[in-house]
Design an enzyme around this catalytic site. Structure first.
Site, short mmCIF file in Angstrom:
data_model
loop_
_atom_site.label_atom_id
_atom_site.label_comp_id
_atom_site.label_asym_id
_atom_site.label_seq_id
_atom_site.Cartn_x
_atom_site.Cartn_y
_atom_site.Cartn_z
N HIS A 50 -4.82 11.60 3.28
CA HIS A 50 -4.79 10.32 2.57
C HIS A 50 -3.77 10.37 1.42
O HIS A 50 -2.89 9.50 1.31
CB HIS A 50 -6.18 10.00 2.02
CG HIS A 50 -6.23 8.81 1.13
ND1 HIS A 50 -6.45 7.54 1.60
CD2 HIS A 50 -6.07 8.70 -0.21
CE1 HIS A 50 -6.42 6.70 0.58
NE2 HIS A 50 -6.19 7.37 -0.52
N GLU A 51 -3.87 11.38 0.57
CA GLU A 51 -2.97 11.49 -0.58
C GLU A 51 -1.53 11.76 -0.14
O GLU A 51 -0.59 11.24 -0.74
CB GLU A 51 -3.45 12.58 -1.55
CG GLU A 51 -4.78 12.28 -2.21
CD GLU A 51 -4.80 10.97 -3.00
OE1 GLU A 51 -3.74 10.48 -3.45
OE2 GLU A 51 -5.91 10.44 -3.17
N HIS A 103 0.35 8.53 0.67
CA HIS A 103 0.96 7.86 -0.48
C HIS A 103 2.28 8.54 -0.84
O HIS A 103 3.29 7.87 -1.08
CB HIS A 103 0.04 7.92 -1.71
CG HIS A 103 -1.26 7.20 -1.56
ND1 HIS A 103 -1.35 5.87 -1.20
CD2 HIS A 103 -2.53 7.63 -1.75
CE1 HIS A 103 -2.63 5.52 -1.18
NE2 HIS A 103 -3.36 6.57 -1.49
#
Length: 131
Positions: A74-75, A78
């Protein structure tokens, strides 16, 4: 040297109020004291900024391997999206350490100092946030 520290701190703490900056200074002094140092280094300020922004790291990490992998993906989404977007803010740090604020991870950026953003910059920021 003092001017360089002030400039770096201004970059690390966008939108912080005076009380937030005071908290960062106090936390950095505590961090330096824990290291047994008689002076505060830039690394102490950086760690303190992270603590003030994201909260304390959780003492007990109950996430399993699969959950940690999900948070990391997820991170990294980004981070990778921001890397390829022309108008996104530069990435400073990515963490998958759960925090007391409830965040399972976070990405910290160095936003540019401008009050008006172009349409492209806003769209890139939205894309990076959604990635």
């Amino acid at each position: 040297a003092m001017e360089a520290v002030a400039k770096r701190m201004a970059t690390l703490t966008p939108g912080f109020a005076g009380a937030d900056i005071a908290n960062v200074c106090n936390e950095s002094a505590i961090t330096a004291a824990r290291r047994g140092s008689t002076s505060v280094e830039m690394e102490d300020f950086e760690r303190a900024t992270e603590r003030v922004m994201a909260g304390l790291p959780k003492a007990t990490n109950l996430m399993g391997l699969e959950q940690r992998k999900t948070v990391a993906l997820h991170e990294s989404g980004h981070a990778v999206a921001g890397w390829f977007l022309e108008h996104s803010d530069p990435l400073l740090k990515v963490s998958i350490m759960p925090r007391s604020s409830g965040a399972l991870g976070f990405a910290q950026y160095l936003p540019q100092e401008m009050s008006l953003h172009s349409r492209e910059a806003i769209l890139d920021r939205m894309a990076m946030t959604l990635a």
